[in-house]
Write an enzyme that holds these catalytic residues in place. Structure first.
Site, PDB file in Angstrom:
ATOM      1  N   LYS A  42       0.866  -1.175   0.000  1.00 25.75           N
ATOM      2  CA  LYS A  42       0.000   0.000   0.000  1.00 25.75           C
ATOM      3  C   LYS A  42       0.906   1.229   0.000  1.00 25.75           C
ATOM      4  O   LYS A  42       1.583   1.525   0.992  1.00 25.75           O
ATOM      5  CB  LYS A  42      -0.914   0.014   1.223  1.00 25.75           C
ATOM      6  CG  LYS A  42      -1.923   1.140   1.166  1.00 25.75           C
ATOM      7  CD  LYS A  42      -3.002   0.952   2.216  1.00 25.75           C
ATOM      8  CE  LYS A  42      -4.162   1.905   2.017  1.00 25.75           C
ATOM      9  NZ  LYS A  42      -3.779   3.303   2.110  1.00 25.75           N
ATOM     10  N   CYS A  96      38.425  16.950  24.215  1.00 28.15           N
ATOM     11  CA  CYS A  96      37.173  16.685  24.935  1.00 28.15           C
ATOM     12  C   CYS A  96      36.881  15.179  24.959  1.00 28.15           C
ATOM     13  O   CYS A  96      36.879  14.537  23.909  1.00 28.15           O
ATOM     14  CB  CYS A  96      36.031  17.436  24.248  1.00 28.15           C
ATOM     15  SG  CYS A  96      34.395  17.010  24.858  1.00 28.15           S
ATOM     16  N   CYS A 137      32.125  22.193  20.228  1.00 24.71           N
ATOM     17  CA  CYS A 137      33.053  22.273  21.346  1.00 24.71           C
ATOM     18  C   CYS A 137      34.451  22.377  20.735  1.00 24.71           C
ATOM     19  O   CYS A 137      34.826  21.566  19.888  1.00 24.71           O
ATOM     20  CB  CYS A 137      32.948  21.003  22.191  1.00 24.71           C
ATOM     21  SG  CYS A 137      34.369  20.722  23.260  1.00 24.71           S
TER      22      CYS A 137
HETATM   23  S1  IVH Z   1      -6.573  -0.045  -4.777  1.00 24.44           S
HETATM   24  C1  IVH Z   1     -10.985   0.158  -4.790  1.00 24.44           C
HETATM   25  N1  IVH Z   1      -3.998  -0.474  -4.506  1.00 24.44           N
HETATM   26  O1  IVH Z   1      -4.992   3.542  -0.824  1.00 24.44           O
HETATM   27  C2  IVH Z   1      -9.520   0.008  -4.700  1.00 24.44           C
HETATM   28  N2  IVH Z   1      -4.926   1.458  -3.494  1.00 24.44           N
HETATM   29  O2  IVH Z   1      -7.483   3.650   0.932  1.00 24.44           O
HETATM   30  C3  IVH Z   1      -8.885   1.179  -4.129  1.00 24.44           C
HETATM   31  N3  IVH Z   1      -3.308   2.863  -2.336  1.00 24.44           N
HETATM   32  O3  IVH Z   1      -6.959   5.892  -2.491  1.00 24.44           O
HETATM   33  C4  IVH Z   1      -7.501   1.412  -4.449  1.00 24.44           C
HETATM   34  N4  IVH Z   1      -1.547   1.623  -2.775  1.00 24.44           N
HETATM   35  O4  IVH Z   1      -4.442   6.044  -2.757  1.00 24.44           O
HETATM   36  C5  IVH Z   1      -5.028   0.336  -4.208  1.00 24.44           C
HETATM   37  N5  IVH Z   1      -1.733  -0.968  -4.362  1.00 24.44           N
HETATM   38  C6  IVH Z   1      -2.764  -0.159  -4.071  1.00 24.44           C
HETATM   39  C7  IVH Z   1      -2.608   1.024  -3.325  1.00 24.44           C
HETATM   40  C8  IVH Z   1      -3.722   1.807  -3.047  1.00 24.44           C
HETATM   41  C9  IVH Z   1      -1.995   2.726  -2.189  1.00 24.44           C
HETATM   42  C10 IVH Z   1      -4.100   3.979  -1.782  1.00 24.44           C
HETATM   43  C11 IVH Z   1      -4.895   4.716  -2.804  1.00 24.44           C
HETATM   44  C12 IVH Z   1      -6.314   4.678  -2.319  1.00 24.44           C
HETATM   45  C13 IVH Z   1      -6.143   4.345  -0.896  1.00 24.44           C
HETATM   46  C14 IVH Z   1      -7.351   3.561  -0.433  1.00 24.44           C
END
Ligand code: IVH
Length: 679
Positions: free
Chosen positions: A115, A432, A427
Site C-alpha cells: 500500500k 574533549c 566544542c
Molecule cells: S486499490 C478500490 N492499490 O490507498 C480500490 N490502493 O485507501 C482502491 N493505495 O486511495 C484502491 N496503494 O491512494 C489500491 N496498491 C494499491 C494502493 C492503493 C496505495 C491507496 C490509494 C487509495 C487508498 C485507499
C-alpha cells in the site's frame, strides 16, 4: 518542410520515449543523462522551429505547460473508492470468510500489493493517448491536473503498443510518490534556497501535483506506480494479475513487490515479509492491499458506498506517534558538534519503543519552536534515528520551557563556538572526552577497523578510565587490564584482545575512513586508496594533485591536506604504525593490474555475443572479454559497441545491423583477443 527534419523529429521522439522509459520505469538506463539531454535539446529546437511536429505525446511535453488560473474539476466515470482498514490477521480472516460466504465458494485467490503512501490519481487514455489526469478528490469528482501529470517521467504519454494494442478507452489509477533519496535531495535543495521543508514524501508529492504552474511540477522528482482500473472499453481482463501485466506492457511502472494469485495464508505470510522489507524500500508504504484476483468475483462482490467488498488494506502499525518531551539533552559528537536530543516519554512507534529523538540543531529547534514539556509528533522511518516532526500546538499549557543551547561544552566545559555560516555549534576542545569517545567508536566501527565486541559502553569505560587516550592505545590493551573492568569476563577480554590484534592489518581505505577526516567517508577513502600506492604518498600529496582525483571534490581535497598538515595527526599515524598497524592497499594494486587492460580495444566496451562459436564456448568468450574490462550483456541496444556473431546468428544480428553496430565474426574475435586490435 524538409522531410529529413520531420524524420529526425519522429526518431528523436521515439528514442527519447524509449530511453525515458528505460530510466524511469524499468530502472535500467541505456544511455547517459548527458546523451539524453542533448537529444532532448535537439528535439526542442526542432519543435520550436516547426511547432506542427510537436505532437501530443512528444517527450518535450514533459517540461510543463503555461500556468493555470485554477484547476477545473471533473467527475470520475467510476467513483474512486477508498479501502477498509484491517489491523490484525483476524480482521483479514473475517474479510476472507465474508467473501467465501458471499460468493458461496470455498476458494478465492488474492493479489497482494504494497500500500503505497502517496497521492492517488486517475489517468484517462483515449486510443492510447493520455488525454486527462485527475486527482481522487472526494472520490466522485477530482481536479484536472493533466499538465502536471504529463511531467511525470514514469507516466506514459502514449501507451506502448509493441506487446498489446491499447483499447479505445482505459482509465488507469495509481499512486504518485517521491522516492526517499529524491525527497532528501529535494529538501536539501530547498534548505539551501531558504525555502520551507516538506514534512514527508507524500506531502511533497501532493504539493507538487497541486501546482498551477506545471513547470514547477516538472522540477519535482515525481514517479507513479500503477495498480488500478477505472473505466475500460475494448479490452477485458480475467484477473488483477493479468491487468497488472497489461499495465507493464503498456509502459507503466508497476510495483515489483506484488504477489499474484496467492492464498489467504500466503498473503498473511507476505504481510510479515513486506514489513521486514519496509525499512529497505526507497519509498513509503503503510500496509498491504489484498485484492480478490478474479475480476468476475470482484464484480459479483461489488462495492459498498465508500469501499469495495473485494479489497482491504492491512495496515502496518503506525510509525508516527505522539509523545511528550521530558527534557532536552545535548550530545557531543566526533567532531565536537553539539546535538540537542529530546528525551521522550517512551512510546511505541512502528513496533519499536522510542524514548529519544534527535532535534538536529539550534536552528531546527527555533524553527519548529520546540520546548521542554511539549507534546510532539514523533516519526521513525525505517532504521533512521527517530525525529520530532512538529509540536502539537493545541496541547500547549503555557508551562513549557524554552531550551537554550549551552555556551559551554556539557562534557568538558570548554567554550563552544558557532561559525557564521554553519548551523552546528561546536566544542572547540579537541581533547574533549566526548569527542574522543565518538572518534574511537568511529575508528573501530564496521567500515573502519571493524573491531568485533568493542561497543559504545566499553569505549566509554576505556576512555573514562584513561586506558585509551588515542587510537594507538587500543592496540596495546592487555587481556588482564580488560578482564579487570566491570562486567568483563576473562573470556570476553581475551576475545577482544584477539579481535584487536586481528584488526591490525588494515586496508588503506578503511584506515582513512577510520581516522574520521572531514568529508572523508567510505567513498572518498576508496577513491584515495585507488590513487595512491600507500599512506606516505598520500600524506605528501599537494592540494592540486588531490583535486585532480575525479569524484573527490574540493571540500574533500582541502580536508585531506588540512588533516595531514597538522603535526598531531601525523604523530597519531606514527603511533599507529609503532603499535604494529600494518596497512595494505589492494585497491591500488587492482588499478595497476588493469592498466594493461585499459589499452585493449575491448576494454570498457559493451559487447553482445550471439550465435554458436566454434572454437570456444560462450562462457569462455565471456570470461576472456570480461578479463579485458569489457561488459558483456545480452541485449543489443544503441549502447552496444560490438556484436560478436557466431554461426546461425538471428534477430540480434539483424538488430545490430539496424543500429549500425560493429559486427565481428568469430575469427575477428580470436584475432582481437590476442592482438588487441582488428587488422
Ligand atoms: S486499490 C478500490 N492499490 O490507498 C480500490 N490502493 O485507501 C482502491 N493505495 O486511495 C484502491 N496503494 O491512494 C489500491 N496498491 C494499491 C494502493 C492503493 C496505495 C491507496 C490509494 C487509495 C487508498 C485507499
Amino acid at each position: 518542410m524538409d522531410l529529413k527534419i520531420k524524420e529526425e523529429a519522429r526518431r528523436l521522439q521515439k528514442e527519447l520515449t524509449f530511453h525515458s522509459r528505460q530510466y524511469h520505469v524499468l530502472d535500467d538506463p541505456l544511455i547517459s543523462d548527458h546523451e539524453y539531454d542533448m537529444m532532448l535539446r535537439r528535439l526542442k529546437e526542432i519543435e520550436t522551429l516547426f511547432p506542427e511536429l510537436s505532437v501530443e505525446d512528444s517527450p518535450t511535453k514533459r517540461i510543463g505547460a503555461p500556468p493555470l488560473e485554477s484547476f477545473e474539476s471533473a467527475p470520475h466515470t467510476l467513483p474512486m473508492l477508498s479501502l477498509d482498514n484491517a489491523f490484525s490477521d483476524q480482521d483479514i480472516t473475517d474479510f476472507h470468510n465474508r467473501i467465501l460466504k458471499n460468493l458461496e465458494t470455498k476458494k478465492v485467490l488474492y493479489t497482494v500489493e504494497p500500500k503505497l503512501d502517496g497521492v492517488a490519481v486517475e489517468l484517462r487514455y483515449e486510443e492510447g493517448i493520455l488525454v486527462r489526469a485527475t486527482t481522487r478528490g472526494d472520490g466522485f469528482r477530482g481536479e484536472v491536473i493533466t499538465d502536471n501529470v504529463r511531467t511525470i517521467r514514469s507516466v506514459p504519454l502514449r501507451l506502448d503498443r509493441d506487446k498489446k494494442n491499447p483499447p479505445a478507452l482505459i482509465e488507469v489509477r495509481g499512486e504518485v510518490i517521491i522516492f526517499e533519496k529524491d525527497f532528501q535531495a529535494l529538501n536539501r535543495q530547498r534548505l539551501e534556497k531558504g525555502e520551507s521543508l516538506f514534512a514527508n514524501p507524500r506531502n511533497a508529492a501532493a504539493g507538487s501535483l497541486r501546482q498551477l504552474d506545471s513547470k514547477i511540477t516538472a522540477k519535482r522528482p515525481l514517479a507513479m506506480f500503477a495498480y488500478g482500473l477505472g473505466q475500460v472499453q475494448g479490452m477485458d481482463f480475467n484477473t488483477q494479475a493479468e491487468f497488472l501485466e497489461t499495465l507493464e506492457a503498456f509502459g507503466f511502472r508497476v510495483n515489483p513487490h506484488i504477489r499474484k494469485g496467492i492464498s489467504l495464508k500466503e498473503a498473511l505470510v507476505f504481510y510479515g515479509r513486506l514489513q521486514e522489507m519496509r525499512p529497505d524500500l526507497d519509498y513509503e508504504i503503510d500496509g498491504m492491499v489484498i485484492k480478490v484476483d478474479r475480476i468476475d468475483m470482484q464484480r459479483a462482490l461489488g462495492e459498498k458506498i465508500k469501499s469495495p467488498r473485494w479489497a482491504i488494506a492491512y495496515k502496518f502499525p503506525a510509525t508516527q506517534e505522539t509523545s511528550t518531551i521530558n527534557d532536552i539533552r545535548v550530545q557531543v559528537g566526533r567532531t565536537g558538534t553539539l546535538t540537542p536530543v529530546a528525551e521522550l516519554a517512551p512510546v511505541r512507534v512502528g513496533g519499536v519503543t522510542v524514548s529519544r529523538a534527535t532535534l538536529h540543531n539550534e536552528d531546527e529547534i527555533i524553527r519548529k519552536d520546540i520546548r521542554i514539556g511539549d507534546r510532539v509528533l514523533v516519526v521513525r522511518a525505517g532504521d533512521v534515528i527517530p525525529k520530532v516532526v512538529k509540536v502539537i500546538d493545541s496541547a500547549r499549557t503555557g508551562d513549557e520551557k524554552e531550551f537554550c543551547m549551552p555556551r559551554f561544552c556539557p562534557v568538558c566545559n570548554s567554550p563552544v563556538s558557532r561559525l557564521p555560516d554553519e548551523a552546528a555549534v561546536k566544542c572547540i576542545n579537541s581533547g574533549c572526552p566526548a569527542q574522543l569517545k565518538e572518534r574511537i567508536r568511529h575508528f573501530v566501527s564496521k567500515k573502519g577497523f571493524d573491531v568485533d565486541g568493542l561497543g559504545k559502553k566499553l569505549v566509554e569505560l576505556l576512555v573514562d578510565k584513561d586506558l585509551v587516550k588515542d587510537f594507538a592505545d587500543l592496540f596495546s590493551l592487555e587481556q588482564s587490564t580488560l578482564a579487570a573492568l566491570d562486567r568483563m569476563g576473562e573470556k570476553s577480554a581475551q576475545n577482544l584482545v584477539n579481535a584487536i590484534r586481528h584488526a591490525k592489518r588494515v586496508s588503506l581505505n578503511r584506515l582513512l575512513f577510520a581516522l574520521g577526516i572531514d568529508h572523508t567517508g567510505e567513498n572518498a577513502a576508496m577513491l584515495l586508496a585507488r590513487e595512491f600506492p600507500g599512506l606516505p604518498e598520500l600524506m605528501d600529496a599537494d592540494q592540486l594533485r588531490l583535486e585532480s582525483i575525479h569524484g573527490l571534490g574540493e571540500k574533500g581535497s582541502t580536508a585531506i591536506t588540512r588533516f595531514f598538515s597538522i603535526p598531531e595527526n601525523r604523530a597519531v599515524i606514527q603511533r599507529l604504525l609503532g603499535a604494529g598497524v600494518e596497512i595494505f592497499n589492494d585497491l591500488y594494486r587492482l588499478k595497476e593490474d588493469s592498466r594493461e587492460e585499459q589499452d585493449h580495444v575491448f576494454s570498457a566496451k559493451t559487447i553482445v555475443l550471439t550465435g554458436t562459436l566454434e572454437t570456444m564456448t560462450r562462457d569462455e568468450a565471456k570470461t576472456a572479454l570480461r578479463d579485458l574490462g569489457a561488459k558483456v550483456t545480452s541485449t543489443v541496444s544503441s549502447k552496444t559497441d560490438f556484436l560478436i556473431a557466431g554461426a546461425k546468428a538471428g534477430s540480434k544480428l539483424a538488430k545490430a545491423k539496424n543500429l549500425n553496430i560493429t559486427v565481428l565474426e568469430e575469427s575477428d574475435l580470436i584475432h582481437m583477443l590476442a592482438h588487441g586490435k582488428r587488422d
